[in-house]
Design a protein around this motif. Structure first.
Motif, short mmCIF file in Angstrom:
data_model
loop_
_atom_site.label_atom_id
_atom_site.label_comp_id
_atom_site.label_asym_id
_atom_site.label_seq_id
_atom_site.Cartn_x
_atom_site.Cartn_y
_atom_site.Cartn_z
N ASP A 6 -2.49 5.10 -11.92
CA ASP A 6 -2.19 5.69 -10.61
C ASP A 6 -1.23 6.86 -10.74
OD1 ASP A 6 -3.87 3.90 -9.38
OD2 ASP A 6 -2.27 2.54 -8.72
N LEU A 7 -0.19 6.66 -11.54
CA LEU A 7 0.78 7.73 -11.79
C LEU A 7 0.12 8.92 -12.48
CD1 LEU A 7 3.59 9.01 -12.04
CD2 LEU A 7 3.97 7.58 -14.07
N PRO A 24 -1.05 0.56 -12.31
CA PRO A 24 -0.01 1.48 -11.80
C PRO A 24 0.23 2.67 -12.71
CG PRO A 24 0.99 -0.54 -12.62
CD PRO A 24 -0.47 -0.78 -12.60
N ALA A 34 10.50 11.61 -4.51
CA ALA A 34 10.29 10.30 -3.87
C ALA A 34 8.97 9.68 -4.34
CB ALA A 34 10.30 10.45 -2.36
N ASP A 35 7.92 10.50 -4.44
CA ASP A 35 6.63 9.99 -4.89
C ASP A 35 6.69 9.55 -6.36
OD1 ASP A 35 5.60 10.54 -2.40
OD2 ASP A 35 4.80 12.50 -2.99
N ASP A 72 9.29 8.55 -8.02
CA ASP A 72 10.09 7.33 -8.11
C ASP A 72 9.28 6.11 -7.67
OD1 ASP A 72 12.22 8.77 -9.03
OD2 ASP A 72 13.24 8.90 -7.08
N GLN A 73 8.42 6.30 -6.67
CA GLN A 73 7.60 5.19 -6.19
C GLN A 73 6.60 4.75 -7.26
OE1 GLN A 73 5.60 6.01 -2.50
NE2 GLN A 73 4.70 3.98 -2.33
N PHE A 74 5.96 5.71 -7.89
CA PHE A 74 5.03 5.38 -8.97
C PHE A 74 5.76 4.70 -10.14
CE2 PHE A 74 2.32 8.82 -7.09
CZ PHE A 74 1.20 8.04 -6.85
N ASP A 131 7.80 -2.56 -12.31
CA ASP A 131 7.57 -3.91 -11.80
C ASP A 131 6.42 -4.58 -12.53
OD1 ASP A 131 7.99 -6.03 -9.69
OD2 ASP A 131 5.93 -5.47 -9.21
N ALA A 152 8.51 2.99 -10.07
CA ALA A 152 8.94 1.64 -9.70
C ALA A 152 7.78 0.65 -9.82
CB ALA A 152 9.50 1.64 -8.29
N ALA A 153 6.57 1.10 -9.44
CA ALA A 153 5.40 0.22 -9.54
C ALA A 153 5.10 -0.12 -11.00
CB ALA A 153 4.19 0.88 -8.89
#
Length: 229
Positions: free
Chosen positions: A71-72, A68, A87-88, A90-92, A98, A94-95
């Motif tokens: 990916d970011l 992840p 939004a994008d 924040d999604q990266f 986690d 969060a991954a």
């Protein structure tokens, strides 16, 4: 006294029949015993199985963390001026968070298992850390040295990994902030910071899991472990 020729022939025929019947049975029994011995040997566990499983598990956890993060980084590098939509980003983020949480939980479970399997006799203390290891000699694999700490400190190799996770999370947060702030000049330093954090996580993971030291010719000597205060 001479035996009749017919009796001699009959005796020889009976002996031949007995040998012919018992020979395959004996060979089959020997073959079965050999198969049983081979099966028993093949099922015997490796003497250092637990250590090897720990090392492989550490690599699996490391891969789960790095995927992840990369990916970011790839998304930021492909974006115009290194800027992502909030939004994008924040999604990266969060991954990554986690993945770090799962890796830290796996390390905690491994520490609990090791603690349950360790029995200290009364009046004994934890043995001192081994001395620093220099460049490995060919044919003599060594293990990456764990950091040496003072007796009144509680830092361990797993603590070092947890520190590396927390440090990487801070660097990820800084990158997310830079990539959504509209200022491209902040992105490159933040990426450099994340790359350094990745190096810290990799090194801490290798040390914590007792991975063997690299022995490729031409690599620099291993750094010495820090001395106790």
């Amino acid at each position: 006294m001479r035996l009749p020729a017919r009796r001699i022939a009959t005796t020889a025929l009976c002996a031949g029949l007995l040998i012919g019947l018992s020979g395959p049975a004996v060979m089959a029994a020997d073959g079965e015993s050999a198969r049983e011995r081979t099966h028993a040997v093949s099922q015997a566990p490796l003497p250092d199985l637990a250590e090897l499983q720990s090392q492989v598990g550490g690599l699996v956890d490391l891969g789960g963390v790095l995927t992840p993060v990369t990916d970011l980084l790839n998304a930021v590098l492909k974006a115009d001026n290194g800027q992502l939509a909030a939004a994008d980003a924040d999604q990266f983020a969060a991954a990554v968070k986690d993945a770090l949480a799962k890796a830290e939980a796996a390390d905690a479970d491994a520490d609990d298992t090791d603690a349950d399997d360790t029995v200290n006799l009364p009046g004994t203390t934890t043995p001192a850390q081994p001395p620093a290891v220099t460049a490995p000699q060919a044919g003599n694999p060594v293990t990456l040295p764990a950091p040496v700490v003072a007796e009144d400190q509680t830092a361990t190799a797993s603590d070092l990994t947890a520190t590396a996770y927390a440090d990487l999370q801070k660097r990820i947060d800084a990158l997310v902030k830079a990539t959504t702030a509209g200022n491209a000049e902040q992105v490159s330093p933040a990426i450099d910071g994340v790359m350094t954090g990745i190096s810290n996580v990799v090194a801490a993971t290798l040390v914590a899991n007792g991975m063997p030291a690299a022995d490729l010719a031409g690599l620099p000597a291993l750094p010495a472990a820090p001395e106790a205060a």
